[in-house]
Design a protein around this motif. Structure first.
Motif, PDB file in Angstrom:
ATOM      1  N   SER A  92       0.826  -1.219   0.000  1.00  0.00           N
ATOM      2  CA  SER A  92       0.000   0.000   0.000  1.00  0.00           C
ATOM      3  C   SER A  92       0.860   1.269   0.000  1.00  0.00           C
ATOM      4  O   SER A  92       0.359   2.376  -0.218  1.00  0.00           O
ATOM      5  CB  SER A  92      -0.923   0.006   1.218  1.00  0.00           C
ATOM      6  N   ARG A  93       2.177   1.118   0.255  1.00  0.00           N
ATOM      7  CA  ARG A  93       3.072   2.285   0.280  1.00  0.00           C
ATOM      8  C   ARG A  93       3.956   2.376  -0.966  1.00  0.00           C
ATOM      9  O   ARG A  93       4.962   3.082  -0.971  1.00  0.00           O
ATOM     10  CB  ARG A  93       3.940   2.240   1.550  1.00  0.00           C
ATOM     11  N   LEU A  94       3.560   1.679  -2.024  1.00  0.00           N
ATOM     12  CA  LEU A  94       4.405   1.661  -3.236  1.00  0.00           C
ATOM     13  C   LEU A  94       4.120   2.799  -4.221  1.00  0.00           C
ATOM     14  O   LEU A  94       4.741   2.858  -5.278  1.00  0.00           O
ATOM     15  CB  LEU A  94       4.269   0.306  -3.947  1.00  0.00           C
ATOM     16  N   SER A 108       2.166 -12.009 -15.556  1.00  0.00           N
ATOM     17  CA  SER A 108       2.280 -11.528 -14.167  1.00  0.00           C
ATOM     18  C   SER A 108       2.602 -10.041 -14.109  1.00  0.00           C
ATOM     19  O   SER A 108       2.234  -9.365 -13.145  1.00  0.00           O
ATOM     20  CB  SER A 108       3.330 -12.331 -13.412  1.00  0.00           C
ATOM     21  N   ILE A 109       3.273  -9.521 -15.152  1.00  0.00           N
ATOM     22  CA  ILE A 109       3.524  -8.073 -15.226  1.00  0.00           C
ATOM     23  C   ILE A 109       2.185  -7.340 -15.283  1.00  0.00           C
ATOM     24  O   ILE A 109       1.966  -6.351 -14.575  1.00  0.00           O
ATOM     25  CB  ILE A 109       4.401  -7.739 -16.457  1.00  0.00           C
ATOM     26  N   SER A 110       1.274  -7.844 -16.111  1.00  0.00           N
ATOM     27  CA  SER A 110      -0.043  -7.206 -16.196  1.00  0.00           C
ATOM     28  C   SER A 110      -0.853  -7.430 -14.941  1.00  0.00           C
ATOM     29  O   SER A 110      -1.570  -6.535 -14.486  1.00  0.00           O
ATOM     30  CB  SER A 110      -0.827  -7.776 -17.376  1.00  0.00           C
ATOM     31  N   LEU A 111      -0.734  -8.638 -14.386  1.00  0.00           N
ATOM     32  CA  LEU A 111      -1.498  -8.947 -13.176  1.00  0.00           C
ATOM     33  C   LEU A 111      -1.076  -8.052 -12.016  1.00  0.00           C
ATOM     34  O   LEU A 111      -1.924  -7.518 -11.297  1.00  0.00           O
ATOM     35  CB  LEU A 111      -1.323 -10.432 -12.819  1.00  0.00           C
ATOM     36  N   VAL A 112       0.223  -7.850 -11.841  1.00  0.00           N
ATOM     37  CA  VAL A 112       0.662  -7.059 -10.686  1.00  0.00           C
ATOM     38  C   VAL A 112       0.187  -5.613 -10.825  1.00  0.00           C
ATOM     39  O   VAL A 112      -0.167  -4.962  -9.835  1.00  0.00           O
ATOM     40  CB  VAL A 112       2.191  -7.169 -10.463  1.00  0.00           C
ATOM     41  N   LYS A 113       0.120  -5.120 -12.077  1.00  0.00           N
ATOM     42  CA  LYS A 113      -0.385  -3.756 -12.290  1.00  0.00           C
ATOM     43  C   LYS A 113      -1.874  -3.666 -11.945  1.00  0.00           C
ATOM     44  O   LYS A 113      -2.318  -2.691 -11.331  1.00  0.00           O
ATOM     45  CB  LYS A 113      -0.154  -3.330 -13.746  1.00  0.00           C
ATOM     46  N   ILE A 114      -2.629  -4.693 -12.322  1.00  0.00           N
ATOM     47  CA  ILE A 114      -4.060  -4.708 -11.981  1.00  0.00           C
ATOM     48  C   ILE A 114      -4.228  -4.719 -10.458  1.00  0.00           C
ATOM     49  O   ILE A 114      -5.008  -3.942  -9.895  1.00  0.00           O
ATOM     50  CB  ILE A 114      -4.770  -5.935 -12.623  1.00  0.00           C
ATOM     51  N   LEU A 115      -3.452  -5.586  -9.795  1.00  0.00           N
ATOM     52  CA  LEU A 115      -3.587  -5.703  -8.330  1.00  0.00           C
ATOM     53  C   LEU A 115      -3.217  -4.398  -7.644  1.00  0.00           C
ATOM     54  O   LEU A 115      -3.957  -3.903  -6.784  1.00  0.00           O
ATOM     55  CB  LEU A 115      -2.704  -6.836  -7.783  1.00  0.00           C
ATOM     56  N   LEU A 116      -2.073  -3.819  -8.026  1.00  0.00           N
ATOM     57  CA  LEU A 116      -1.614  -2.603  -7.347  1.00  0.00           C
ATOM     58  C   LEU A 116      -2.517  -1.420  -7.661  1.00  0.00           C
ATOM     59  O   LEU A 116      -2.952  -0.699  -6.768  1.00  0.00           O
ATOM     60  CB  LEU A 116      -0.166  -2.286  -7.740  1.00  0.00           C
ATOM     61  N   GLU A 117      -2.818  -1.229  -8.945  1.00  0.00           N
ATOM     62  CA  GLU A 117      -3.539  -0.020  -9.340  1.00  0.00           C
ATOM     63  C   GLU A 117      -5.043  -0.123  -9.067  1.00  0.00           C
ATOM     64  O   GLU A 117      -5.645   0.814  -8.535  1.00  0.00           O
ATOM     65  CB  GLU A 117      -3.293   0.261 -10.827  1.00  0.00           C
ATOM     66  N   PRO A 124       2.885   2.745  -8.828  1.00  0.00           N
ATOM     67  CA  PRO A 124       4.353   2.802  -8.776  1.00  0.00           C
ATOM     68  C   PRO A 124       4.949   3.205 -10.122  1.00  0.00           C
ATOM     69  O   PRO A 124       4.228   3.363 -11.112  1.00  0.00           O
ATOM     70  CB  PRO A 124       4.751   1.363  -8.437  1.00  0.00           C
ATOM     71  N   LYS A 125       6.281   3.352 -10.144  1.00  0.00           N
ATOM     72  CA  LYS A 125       7.005   3.536 -11.407  1.00  0.00           C
ATOM     73  C   LYS A 125       7.587   2.164 -11.749  1.00  0.00           C
ATOM     74  O   LYS A 125       8.280   1.570 -10.922  1.00  0.00           O
ATOM     75  CB  LYS A 125       8.130   4.565 -11.235  1.00  0.00           C
ATOM     76  N   TYR A 126       7.264   1.685 -12.942  1.00  0.00           N
ATOM     77  CA  TYR A 126       7.674   0.324 -13.299  1.00  0.00           C
ATOM     78  C   TYR A 126       8.912   0.330 -14.189  1.00  0.00           C
ATOM     79  O   TYR A 126       9.059   1.199 -15.056  1.00  0.00           O
ATOM     80  CB  TYR A 126       6.551  -0.387 -14.060  1.00  0.00           C
ATOM     81  N   SER A 139      15.454  -0.967  -6.345  1.00  0.00           N
ATOM     82  CA  SER A 139      13.990  -1.000  -6.447  1.00  0.00           C
ATOM     83  C   SER A 139      13.359  -1.269  -5.087  1.00  0.00           C
ATOM     84  O   SER A 139      13.918  -1.999  -4.269  1.00  0.00           O
ATOM     85  CB  SER A 139      13.563  -2.094  -7.427  1.00  0.00           C
ATOM     86  N   GLU A 140      12.187  -0.682  -4.899  1.00  0.00           N
ATOM     87  CA  GLU A 140      11.470  -0.861  -3.636  1.00  0.00           C
ATOM     88  C   GLU A 140      10.791  -2.234  -3.605  1.00  0.00           C
ATOM     89  O   GLU A 140      10.586  -2.817  -2.546  1.00  0.00           O
ATOM     90  CB  GLU A 140      10.427   0.257  -3.492  1.00  0.00           C
ATOM     91  N   ALA A 141      10.439  -2.717  -4.812  1.00  0.00           N
ATOM     92  CA  ALA A 141       9.781  -4.025  -4.907  1.00  0.00           C
ATOM     93  C   ALA A 141      10.168  -4.689  -6.215  1.00  0.00           C
ATOM     94  O   ALA A 141      10.583  -4.018  -7.166  1.00  0.00           O
ATOM     95  CB  ALA A 141       8.268  -3.865  -4.816  1.00  0.00           C
ATOM     96  N   ILE A 142      10.023  -6.008  -6.235  1.00  0.00           N
ATOM     97  CA  ILE A 142      10.432  -6.812  -7.389  1.00  0.00           C
ATOM     98  C   ILE A 142       9.359  -7.838  -7.699  1.00  0.00           C
ATOM     99  O   ILE A 142       8.903  -8.548  -6.799  1.00  0.00           O
ATOM    100  CB  ILE A 142      11.736  -7.582  -7.060  1.00  0.00           C
ATOM    101  N   LEU A 143       8.976  -7.942  -8.965  1.00  0.00           N
ATOM    102  CA  LEU A 143       8.096  -9.031  -9.381  1.00  0.00           C
ATOM    103  C   LEU A 143       8.974 -10.139  -9.945  1.00  0.00           C
ATOM    104  O   LEU A 143       9.706  -9.919 -10.911  1.00  0.00           O
ATOM    105  CB  LEU A 143       7.123  -8.562 -10.480  1.00  0.00           C
ATOM    106  N   ALA A 144       8.906 -11.317  -9.343  1.00  0.00           N
ATOM    107  CA  ALA A 144       9.655 -12.464  -9.870  1.00  0.00           C
ATOM    108  C   ALA A 144       8.688 -13.616 -10.106  1.00  0.00           C
ATOM    109  O   ALA A 144       7.656 -13.727  -9.428  1.00  0.00           O
ATOM    110  CB  ALA A 144      10.747 -12.884  -8.896  1.00  0.00           C
TER     111      ALA A 144
END
Ligand SMILES: C=C(O[C@@H]1C=C(C(=O)O)C=C[C@H]1O)C(=O)O
Length: 275
Positions: A92-94, A108-117, A124-126, A139-144
Motif C-alpha cells: 500500500s506504500r508503493l 504476471s507483469i499485467s497482473l501485478v499492475k491490476i492488483l496494485l492499481e 508505482p514507477k515500473y 527498487s522498492e519491490a520486485i516481481l519475480a
C-alpha cells in the motif's frame, strides 16, 4: 514432414507434464524449445514456434492468431507459490516507488499492475529487467516468477511477499491462469491432426505427471535447489487444466486487460481447440 516446433516453459512448474514427456518417444520431427515465457511468447508470435505454452497475456494480445488447446494451462486456485511481488515496504506504500518487473514474464507483469492499481490504488514507477541484476538493489519491490521466484522466496531478502494468484483469488473469487497452451491458427488449419496428436500427448502427460509427482520432484527439486517435499507441496498446488472456472477466470483477466487497452477485445470469448 517439416519440423514441428513446440514451446515449453523452462521452469519446474512444467515438470509434471514435461518430465513425463521426456520419458516417451515422439515423432522425430517434433522439436521442443525450452525457454522463459517471454521468449516463447515472442517466438510464437513471430512464427518461430508452431504451438506451445505461452503467457496467457500473449493470447490476449493476438487472439486471432491462436487457438487455445483445451484442458491445458498453468494455473492456481489460491496461492501459486512462485509468482511474488517481493517488497521492502507494505504494498500500500508503493505509490511512486520503483518496482522492477521480471523480463521473463508477461502475464504476471499485467497482473501485478491490476492488483496494485485497481485493487490497492497505488501507482508505482515500473521498470522491466533482470531481478537478479543491479536494478534490484535500487527498487522498492520486485516481481519475480517461476524458478527465480522460488529462489528469492527462500532467501528472505524482502520483508513483504505478495502471492499474486492469492490476491487475485481474494478479490475475484476465481482461480488464475498464468499460461495457456496455444497453437498458431494457420498451423491448426494446415495440420489439425498434428495439433491433435500433440494435444492428446500433453493431456496424457498431464495425467501421468500427477500420478508420479513424487519421483518427478526428486528429479527437479535440485534445480532450484529445494527439498523434494517442499517441491511436492509446490507442484501439488499448480493446476494444469482449463475447465469452466478457469475459462471464466481467463476471460475475467482479459476483460481487465481490454479495459486497460492492453488486450484485444476479440480475446473474449476464448477460441478453443478440442481434439
Ligand atoms: C505460475 C507461473 O506462471 C508463469 C507465469 C507467466 C507469466 O507471468 O507470463 C508465464 C508462464 C508461467 O509459467 C510461474 O512462473 O511460476
Amino acid at each position: 514432414m517439416r519440423k514441428v516446433r513446440i514451446g515449453m516453459v523452462n521452469y519446474i512448474n512444467t515438470a509434471p507434464i514435461y518430465e513425463t514427456w521426456k520419458t516417451r518417444s515422439h515423432p522425430q520431427n517434433w522439436h521442443v524449445v525450452e525457454a522463459p515465457p517471454s521468449s516463447l511468447n515472442r517466438m510464437l508470435a513471430n512464427g518461430e514456434l508452431d504451438l506451445g505454452f505461452v503467457s496467457s497475456y500473449e493470447y490476449g494480445v493476438r487472439p486471432e492468431e491462436y487457438r487455445i488447446l483445451s484442458d491445458l494451462s498453468i494455473s492456481a486456485n489460491g496461492s501459486v507459490g512462485s509468482v511474488f511481488l517481493f517488497s521492502r515496504v507494505a504494498p500500500s506504500r508503493l505509490n511512486n516507488q520503483y518496482v522492477l518487473l521480471s523480463g521473463q514474464s508477461e502475464t504476471s507483469i499485467s497482473l501485478v499492475k491490476i492488483l496494485l492499481e485497481e485493487f490497492f490504488h497505488v501507482y508505482p514507477k515500473y521498470e522491466v529487467g533482470d531481478v537478479n541484476g543491479r536494478k534490484a538493489d535500487e527498487s522498492e519491490a520486485i516481481l519475480a516468477i517461476g524458478d527465480e521466484a522460488l529462489r528469492l522466496s527462500a532467501s528472505d531478502a524482502f520483508p513483504y511477499k505478495l502471492d499474486l494468484a492469492e490476491v487475485w483469488c481474494q478479490h475475484t473469487d476465481l482461480p488464475f491462469v498464468f499460461a495457456v497452451c496455444a497453437a498458431r491458427e494457420e498451423f491448426c488449419r494446415e495440420y489439425p491432426e498434428i495439433v491433435s496428436a500433440i494435444h492428446r500427448e500433453f493431456l496424457f502427460c498431464k495425467g501421468e505427471g500427477r500420478k508420479h509427482l513424487e519421483s518427478i520432484c526428486e528429479i527437479v527439486a535440485p534445480r532450484i535447489p529445494m527439498h523434494p517435499d517442499e517441491c511436492y507441496v509446490y507442484l501439488r498446488a499448480i493446476e494444469y487444466g482449463l475447465g469452466g472456472r478457469k475459462q471464466l477466470a481467463l476471460e475475467t483477466f482479459f476483460q481487465y486487460l481490454i479495459d486497460r487497452n492492453e488486450a484485444s477485445p476479440k480475446s473474449v470469448p476464448l477460441n478453443i481447440f478440442e481434439s
